[in-house]
Design a protein around this motif. Structure first.
Motif, PDB file in Angstrom:
ATOM      1  N   SER A  38       0.849  -1.194   0.000  1.00  0.00           N
ATOM      2  CA  SER A  38       0.000   0.000   0.000  1.00  0.00           C
ATOM      3  C   SER A  38       0.883   1.242   0.000  1.00  0.00           C
ATOM      4  O   SER A  38       2.054   1.185   0.366  1.00  0.00           O
ATOM      5  CB  SER A  38      -0.900   0.021   1.242  1.00  0.00           C
ATOM      6  OG  SER A  38      -0.136   0.274   2.410  1.00  0.00           O
ATOM      7  N   TRP A  39       0.304   2.382  -0.386  1.00  0.00           N
ATOM      8  CA  TRP A  39       1.093   3.616  -0.395  1.00  0.00           C
ATOM      9  C   TRP A  39       1.464   4.016   1.029  1.00  0.00           C
ATOM     10  O   TRP A  39       2.518   4.600   1.249  1.00  0.00           O
ATOM     11  CB  TRP A  39       0.363   4.740  -1.128  1.00  0.00           C
ATOM     12  CG  TRP A  39      -0.838   5.280  -0.414  1.00  0.00           C
ATOM     13  CD1 TRP A  39      -2.135   4.877  -0.576  1.00  0.00           C
ATOM     14  CD2 TRP A  39      -0.860   6.306   0.569  1.00  0.00           C
ATOM     15  NE1 TRP A  39      -2.960   5.585   0.260  1.00  0.00           N
ATOM     16  CE2 TRP A  39      -2.202   6.478   0.973  1.00  0.00           C
ATOM     17  CE3 TRP A  39       0.113   7.093   1.156  1.00  0.00           C
ATOM     18  CZ2 TRP A  39      -2.587   7.397   1.932  1.00  0.00           C
ATOM     19  CZ3 TRP A  39      -0.278   8.015   2.112  1.00  0.00           C
ATOM     20  CH2 TRP A  39      -1.610   8.155   2.487  1.00  0.00           C
ATOM     21  N   THR A  40       0.623   3.683   2.003  1.00  0.00           N
ATOM     22  CA  THR A  40       0.934   4.008   3.397  1.00  0.00           C
ATOM     23  C   THR A  40       2.180   3.261   3.854  1.00  0.00           C
ATOM     24  O   THR A  40       3.079   3.850   4.472  1.00  0.00           O
ATOM     25  CB  THR A  40      -0.250   3.649   4.313  1.00  0.00           C
ATOM     26  OG1 THR A  40      -1.410   4.335   3.852  1.00  0.00           O
ATOM     27  CG2 THR A  40       0.020   4.044   5.759  1.00  0.00           C
ATOM     28  N   ARG A  41       2.256   1.980   3.542  1.00  0.00           N
ATOM     29  CA  ARG A  41       3.425   1.205   3.940  1.00  0.00           C
ATOM     30  C   ARG A  41       4.656   1.651   3.159  1.00  0.00           C
ATOM     31  O   ARG A  41       5.764   1.664   3.691  1.00  0.00           O
ATOM     32  CB  ARG A  41       3.148  -0.272   3.768  1.00  0.00           C
ATOM     33  CG  ARG A  41       2.087  -0.697   4.778  1.00  0.00           C
ATOM     34  CD  ARG A  41       2.052  -2.079   5.252  1.00  0.00           C
ATOM     35  NE  ARG A  41       3.283  -2.782   5.378  1.00  0.00           N
ATOM     36  CZ  ARG A  41       3.346  -4.098   5.371  1.00  0.00           C
ATOM     37  NH1 ARG A  41       2.247  -4.815   5.241  1.00  0.00           N
ATOM     38  NH2 ARG A  41       4.495  -4.706   5.499  1.00  0.00           N
ATOM     39  N   ALA A  42       4.484   2.022   1.887  1.00  0.00           N
ATOM     40  CA  ALA A  42       5.615   2.524   1.100  1.00  0.00           C
ATOM     41  C   ALA A  42       6.126   3.828   1.696  1.00  0.00           C
ATOM     42  O   ALA A  42       7.330   4.035   1.828  1.00  0.00           O
ATOM     43  CB  ALA A  42       5.206   2.724  -0.352  1.00  0.00           C
TER      44      ALA A  42
END
Length: 51
Positions: A38-42
């Motif tokens: 996900s973009w949050t984890r990235a």
């Protein structure tokens, strides 16, 4: 876009049209990081890698 399995490899370049995206590929940030689901984890991975 150019992708590679390892940063030391030259990778393979694929254009947006070949991906079925004739208007281009939207990029959140032009950096390289380990793949995240996900973009949050990235974003979190990038923050940890740059601090």
């Amino acid at each position: 876009m150019t992708v590679a399995a390892d940063p030391s490899h030259h990778g393979r370049t694929i254009n947006a049209h070949a991906l079925g995206l004739p208007r281009g590929v939207r990029v959140w940030d032009p950096v390289t990081t380990w793949w995240q689901p996900s973009w949050t984890r990235a974003d979190t991975a990038l923050q940890h890698a740059t601090h």
